[in-house]
Write a protein that holds these residues in place. Structure first.
Motif, PDB file in Angstrom:
ATOM      1  N   THR A  98     -18.701  51.033 -24.003  1.00  0.00           N
ATOM      2  CA  THR A  98     -17.932  51.620 -22.647  1.00  0.00           C
ATOM      3  C   THR A  98     -18.832  52.353 -21.753  1.00  0.00           C
ATOM      4  O   THR A  98     -19.837  52.825 -22.125  1.00  0.00           O
ATOM      5  CB  THR A  98     -16.796  52.072 -23.003  1.00  0.00           C
ATOM      6  OG1 THR A  98     -16.838  53.411 -23.734  1.00  0.00           O
ATOM      7  CG2 THR A  98     -15.971  51.208 -24.044  1.00  0.00           C
ATOM      8  N   VAL A  99     -18.236  52.666 -20.552  1.00  0.00           N
ATOM      9  CA  VAL A  99     -18.877  53.454 -19.746  1.00  0.00           C
ATOM     10  C   VAL A  99     -19.072  55.032 -20.366  1.00  0.00           C
ATOM     11  O   VAL A  99     -20.012  55.773 -20.086  1.00  0.00           O
ATOM     12  CB  VAL A  99     -18.364  53.427 -18.483  1.00  0.00           C
ATOM     13  CG1 VAL A  99     -18.583  52.375 -17.673  1.00  0.00           C
ATOM     14  CG2 VAL A  99     -16.793  53.940 -18.639  1.00  0.00           C
ATOM     15  N   TYR A 100     -17.993  55.386 -21.055  1.00  0.00           N
ATOM     16  CA  TYR A 100     -18.070  56.688 -21.969  1.00  0.00           C
ATOM     17  C   TYR A 100     -19.381  56.960 -22.861  1.00  0.00           C
ATOM     18  O   TYR A 100     -20.111  57.846 -22.834  1.00  0.00           O
ATOM     19  CB  TYR A 100     -16.781  56.850 -22.737  1.00  0.00           C
ATOM     20  CG  TYR A 100     -15.610  57.126 -21.794  1.00  0.00           C
ATOM     21  CD1 TYR A 100     -15.578  58.302 -21.104  1.00  0.00           C
ATOM     22  CD2 TYR A 100     -14.457  55.907 -21.678  1.00  0.00           C
ATOM     23  CE1 TYR A 100     -14.277  58.279 -20.529  1.00  0.00           C
ATOM     24  CE2 TYR A 100     -13.509  56.280 -21.086  1.00  0.00           C
ATOM     25  CZ  TYR A 100     -13.318  57.175 -20.319  1.00  0.00           C
ATOM     26  OH  TYR A 100     -12.264  57.330 -19.448  1.00  0.00           O
ATOM     27  N   VAL A 101     -19.981  55.816 -23.444  1.00  0.00           N
ATOM     28  CA  VAL A 101     -20.892  55.767 -24.432  1.00  0.00           C
ATOM     29  C   VAL A 101     -22.128  55.735 -23.457  1.00  0.00           C
ATOM     30  O   VAL A 101     -23.083  56.330 -23.559  1.00  0.00           O
ATOM     31  CB  VAL A 101     -20.976  54.689 -25.427  1.00  0.00           C
ATOM     32  CG1 VAL A 101     -22.453  54.566 -25.990  1.00  0.00           C
ATOM     33  CG2 VAL A 101     -19.906  54.637 -26.163  1.00  0.00           C
ATOM     34  N   LEU A 102     -22.130  54.823 -22.415  1.00  0.00           N
ATOM     35  CA  LEU A 102     -23.303  54.920 -21.609  1.00  0.00           C
ATOM     36  C   LEU A 102     -23.593  55.989 -20.611  1.00  0.00           C
ATOM     37  O   LEU A 102     -24.771  56.185 -20.405  1.00  0.00           O
ATOM     38  CB  LEU A 102     -23.027  53.642 -20.835  1.00  0.00           C
ATOM     39  CG  LEU A 102     -23.346  52.157 -21.354  1.00  0.00           C
ATOM     40  CD1 LEU A 102     -22.891  51.245 -20.168  1.00  0.00           C
ATOM     41  CD2 LEU A 102     -24.358  51.890 -22.041  1.00  0.00           C
ATOM     42  N   VAL A 126     -21.585  52.470 -14.420  1.00  0.00           N
ATOM     43  CA  VAL A 126     -20.399  52.266 -13.923  1.00  0.00           C
ATOM     44  C   VAL A 126     -19.851  50.926 -14.260  1.00  0.00           C
ATOM     45  O   VAL A 126     -18.615  50.644 -13.862  1.00  0.00           O
ATOM     46  CB  VAL A 126     -20.123  52.653 -12.406  1.00  0.00           C
ATOM     47  CG1 VAL A 126     -20.609  53.973 -12.116  1.00  0.00           C
ATOM     48  CG2 VAL A 126     -21.168  51.722 -11.514  1.00  0.00           C
ATOM     49  N   ALA A 127     -20.732  49.910 -14.935  1.00  0.00           N
ATOM     50  CA  ALA A 127     -20.011  48.726 -15.235  1.00  0.00           C
ATOM     51  C   ALA A 127     -20.703  48.120 -16.517  1.00  0.00           C
ATOM     52  O   ALA A 127     -21.985  48.541 -16.622  1.00  0.00           O
ATOM     53  CB  ALA A 127     -20.118  47.819 -14.165  1.00  0.00           C
ATOM     54  N   VAL A 128     -20.194  47.127 -17.102  1.00  0.00           N
ATOM     55  CA  VAL A 128     -20.853  46.608 -18.383  1.00  0.00           C
ATOM     56  C   VAL A 128     -20.508  45.074 -18.251  1.00  0.00           C
ATOM     57  O   VAL A 128     -19.359  44.840 -18.015  1.00  0.00           O
ATOM     58  CB  VAL A 128     -20.335  47.307 -19.715  1.00  0.00           C
ATOM     59  CG1 VAL A 128     -21.012  46.629 -20.759  1.00  0.00           C
ATOM     60  CG2 VAL A 128     -20.587  48.650 -19.646  1.00  0.00           C
ATOM     61  N   GLY A 129     -21.645  44.213 -18.554  1.00  0.00           N
ATOM     62  CA  GLY A 129     -21.199  42.898 -18.683  1.00  0.00           C
ATOM     63  C   GLY A 129     -22.199  42.068 -19.336  1.00  0.00           C
ATOM     64  O   GLY A 129     -23.251  42.728 -20.127  1.00  0.00           O
TER      65      GLY A 129
END
Length: 584
Positions: A82-86, A144-147
C-alpha cells in the motif's frame, strides 16, 4: 479497485505460522528488503490482522493490517504494497512519474496513460508486462498509486508512448487508504534535478501529453462505461507547492508545541472545574467532562488536542492532576470507564485561578444543545444478508461465495435467475418452483426430502433469506458505511423504580445510531426540567446509560422521532408512555 467502499468478510489476528509465511512471501516478492527492514514491517510481537474483503466489483482481496494501517493487499495470490509501506520505502517498486492533474484523474478511477508519463533523463524503469509498479508525482518521489504494468518498457517506446501504461489498483485518497490513519504523502526530494526545473519546452510536451491523456481517458470511458471522477481532493493540486513551506514551518511549530498544549490543557481543566462542574454532578464521566466542559473553555483561536500534549491521553493527564496537584480523585467504575468522583474545591491552585472572559465557544453554544444537535444526521440503515455455508451452493452459479453480503432484492434476483436458468418454474402452475437436488439440500429439512416436490415463489425466497446470516449496514453522511452482523439494536427506553417508588426513565443504545448520550441527556434535562445522569453499562465498554427523573418516555420519543428523525421501528419501549398528559 478501492474507489468505492468494500465489504469486510472477516477480520482476524494472524497466527505465528501465517506471520512467518507472510514474511517469506514478502521477501520473495520484494527481494530488495533486507532482514532488518522486513522485521520492521512485520514485527514479531505486535498484533497483525488479516482482513478479508470483497471489492465493489466482487474481487476477493486479503489485507494485512498493522496498527490500523493496511500494509499489503493480496489479489489473485499476488502481494501489492500500500502507499503506507511505499512512503517508508519509496524505492521498493519501479516508479513512473506524472503530473498532479493526472494524479487527480487516477484517484477518480482512471489508469495511468502513457501520454501522461514524464520520461526522466535516465529513461523509463525496466518493467515487464504485469510487473508491480508505483506512480509518483513530479518533484516528489513519494508514491501515490500502486498497480501493474499494462505493457513492458520496450513496448511503451514502440507504441510511441500512447495507450495504457499502468493498470492502477490502489491510490492515495481511496477507500483502502481511508482504512488507515489517513496521513498524507511525505515530501521525498526528487533525485532528478532536471525534473525540478521544468522549462518551456517541457511545459509544451506536458500540455500535449495531458491532451492526449484526456482523449485516452474518454476512449477508456466509452469502452468500459466507467465514470472517471474529476473532483479529487484539491490538496493534491497544491501539494507540490506547499511541501517546501510545510517543511520550513514544521520544525518551528514542533518546538514548544507540547509545552503550549500542556499549558492550554491545564488552563481549560482549571477553568472547567471552577466554572462548569457542580458538586451535585459528581461522579462525572471523564469523557463527559472533556467533551461538555473542557472543550467549551478553550480560548478563541485555539484548539484543544490532548494527542499533541506530553500526556497523549486524558487518563494520563488526570492521573497527573490527581498525584501532582491533588485537584481531583479519579476512579475506574468498570474496565476502561473512569469517572471524577471527588474535586478538592479548596485547592490553592484552583482557588487562585482567574476565570477568563467568556470564550467564543461558550458564546456560540445554545443552552439546550441545539448547536451540537444540528450537526447530527440520522444514518441510512440497510438490512443485509450474508451467504451462509448452507445456501452457498445456490449462489455458486452467480460466482458468490460464503460471506458475500447482499440486499434482499439482490437475493431475490439471484434466486429468480437460478430458477429460470435451470428451468425450474412449474409448467402447469407458474406460481410454483420445482425442487431440484441443490434446492433440496439448501432449503428443505430432512423430513421434507420425500414429501416436498415444489414450493411457492414467496416460500422459496423466505426460506433462502431465513437460512442466510442477517447483517445490517449503517451509512452516516460523509462517512464510510459500516457493516455488522446480526440485527441492529433498537434504542431501548424503559421505566424503572428507584428509592421511595420514584420513577426514572432509562435510555440505552444511543451510540449505535451515532448519538452522543451526553448531548441527549442535556437536551432532555432542559426540555422536561428534570435532572439527568450518565451511567456506564456493565460489560459494555463503549455504551453509556442515560437516566432522567420521572416517566419521560413520551418526551424521549418525541425527541428521537421528530428531532433526530430515528425511524419508529428502531425505537423500543414507546408503548410504555403514560396515557394523555398525566405523569407518573
Amino acid at each position: 479497485m478501492f474507489l468505492k467502499p468494500f465489504r469486510v468478510k472477516s477480520n482476524t489476528a494472524i497466527k505465528g505460522s501465517d506471520r512467518r509465511k507472510l514474511k517469506a512471501d514478502i521477501s520473495a516478492a520484494f527481494p530488495f528488503l533486507c532482514a532488518e527492514e522486513l522485521s520492521e514491517l512485520i514485527p514479531n510481537k505486535e498484533e497483525l490482522n488479516i482482513v478479508k474483503i470483497y471489492a465493489h466489483k466482487g474481487d476477493a482481496v486479503t489485507l494485512y493490517v498493522l496498527h490500523k494501517n493496511p500494509l499489503f493487499f493480496e489479489l489473485e495470490r499476488r502481494l501489492y504494497p500500500t502507499v503506507y509501506v511505499l512512503w517508508r520505502y519509496p524505492s521498493l517498486l519501479p516508479t513512473f512519474k506524472t503530473w498532479p492533474p493526472v494524479i487527480q484523474k487516477m484517484i477518480g478511477g482512471a489508469d495511468l496513460m502513457l501520454p501522461g508519463v514524464v520520461v526522466p533523463s535516465s529513461g523509463l524503469p525496466d518493467v515487464k508486462r504485469g510487473d508491480c509498479c508505483a506512480v509518483t508525482m513530479v518533484n516528489n518521489s513519494a508514491p501515490v498509486a500502486v498497480g501493474s504494468a499494462a505493457v513492458s518498457s520496450a513496448e511503451m517506446h514502440s507504441l510511441g508512448m500512447k495507450g495504457r501504461g499502468v493498470c492502477v489498483l490502489h491510490t492515495y485518497m481511496d477507500n483502502l487508504w481511508a482504512l488507515g490513519d489517513k496521513s498524507g504523502p511525505p515530501s521525498v526530494p526528487d533525485s532528478e534535478s532536471e525534473e525540478q526545473e521544468v522549462n518551456v519546452e517541457d511545459d509544451e510536451v506536458s500540455e500535449k501529453g495531458e491532451e492526449e491523456f484526456e482523449k485516452c481517458v474518454e476512449r477508456d470511458q466509452d469502452s468500459t462505461g466507467e465514470k472517471v471522477t474529476h473532483s479529487a481532493c484539491s490538496s493534491l493540486e497544491k501539494l507540490a507547492e506547499q511541501e517546501e513551506e510545510i517543511r520550513e514551518k514544521g520544525n518551528e511549530e514542533e518546538e514548544g508545541s507540547q509545552d503550549d498544549m500542556d499549558s492550554l490543557l491545564l488552563r481549560c481543566f482549571l477553568h472547567a472545574l471552577k466554572s462548569k462542574v457542580k458538586k451535585s454532578e459528581l461522579p462525572l464521566l471523564t469523557s463527559t467532562f472533556l467533551r461538555n466542559h473542557m472543550f467549551s473553555c478553550c480560548p478563541s483561536g485555539k484548539k484543544l488536542d490532548i494527542k499533541k500534549s506530553s500526556y497523549k491521553k486524558l487518563s494520563k493527564f488526570l492521573q497527573a492532576m490527581e498525584k501532582q496537584h491533588s485537584l481531583v480523585r479519579v476512579k475506574e467504575l468498570t474496565k476502561g470507564v473512569e469517572s471524577i468522583v471527588e474535586v478538592d474545591w479548596k485547592n490553592q491552585e484552583l482557588r487562585s485561578f482567574n476565570i477568563p472572559e467568556k470564550t467564543d465557544v461558550e458564546a456560540s453554544l445554545v443552552h439546550d444543545g441545539e448547536e451540537e444537535e444540528s450537526l447530527y444526521r440520522p444514518p441510512e440503515i440497510t438490512a443485509l444478508y450474508s451467504v451462509s455455508a448452507r445456501v452457498e451452493p445456490l449462489f455458486r452459479e452467480a460466482n458468490l461465495r460464503k460471506g458475500t453480503v447482499l440486499q434482499s432484492a439482490e437475493v431475490r434476483n439471484i434466486v429468480t435467475e437460478y430458477v429460470k436458468k435451470n428451468e425450474l418454474v412449474d409448467k402447469i402452475n407458474q406460481n410454483y418452483v420445482t425442487i431440484n437436488p441443490i434446492l433440496c439440500d439448501c432449503l428443505l429439512e430432512k423430513s421434507e426430502y420425500q414429501n416436498v416436490e415444489s414450493v411457492k415463489w414467496d416460500d422459496l425466497f423466505g426460506r433462502t433469506l431465513g437460512l442466510m446470516q442477517e447483517c445490517y449496514q449503517l451509512a452516516f453522511p460523509g462517512q464510510r458505511p459500516i457493516i455488522k452482523k446480526g440485527q441492529i439494536e433498537p434504542v431501548d427506553i424503559s421505566v424503572a423504580s428507584r428509592g421511595s417508588n420514584k420513577k426514572v426513565t432509562l435510555i440505552k443504545n444511543l451510540e449505535v445510531y451515532g448519538l452522543d448520550p451526553a448531548v441527549v441527556a442535556t437536551t432532555l434535562q432542559h426540555r422536561v426540567q428534570a435532572s439527568s445522569v450518565l451511567q456506564p453499562i456493565a460489560g459494555c465498554k463503549d455504551k453509556v446509560l442515560v437516566q432522567i427523573q420521572g416517566n419521560q418516555i413520551r418526551q424521549v420519543g418525541n425527541l428521537l422521532l421528530d428531532h433526530y428523525q430515528i425511524p419508529r421501528k428502531y425505537i423500543q419501549g414507546l408503548d410504555k408512555a403514560p396515557k394523555g398528559d398525566k405523569r407518573k
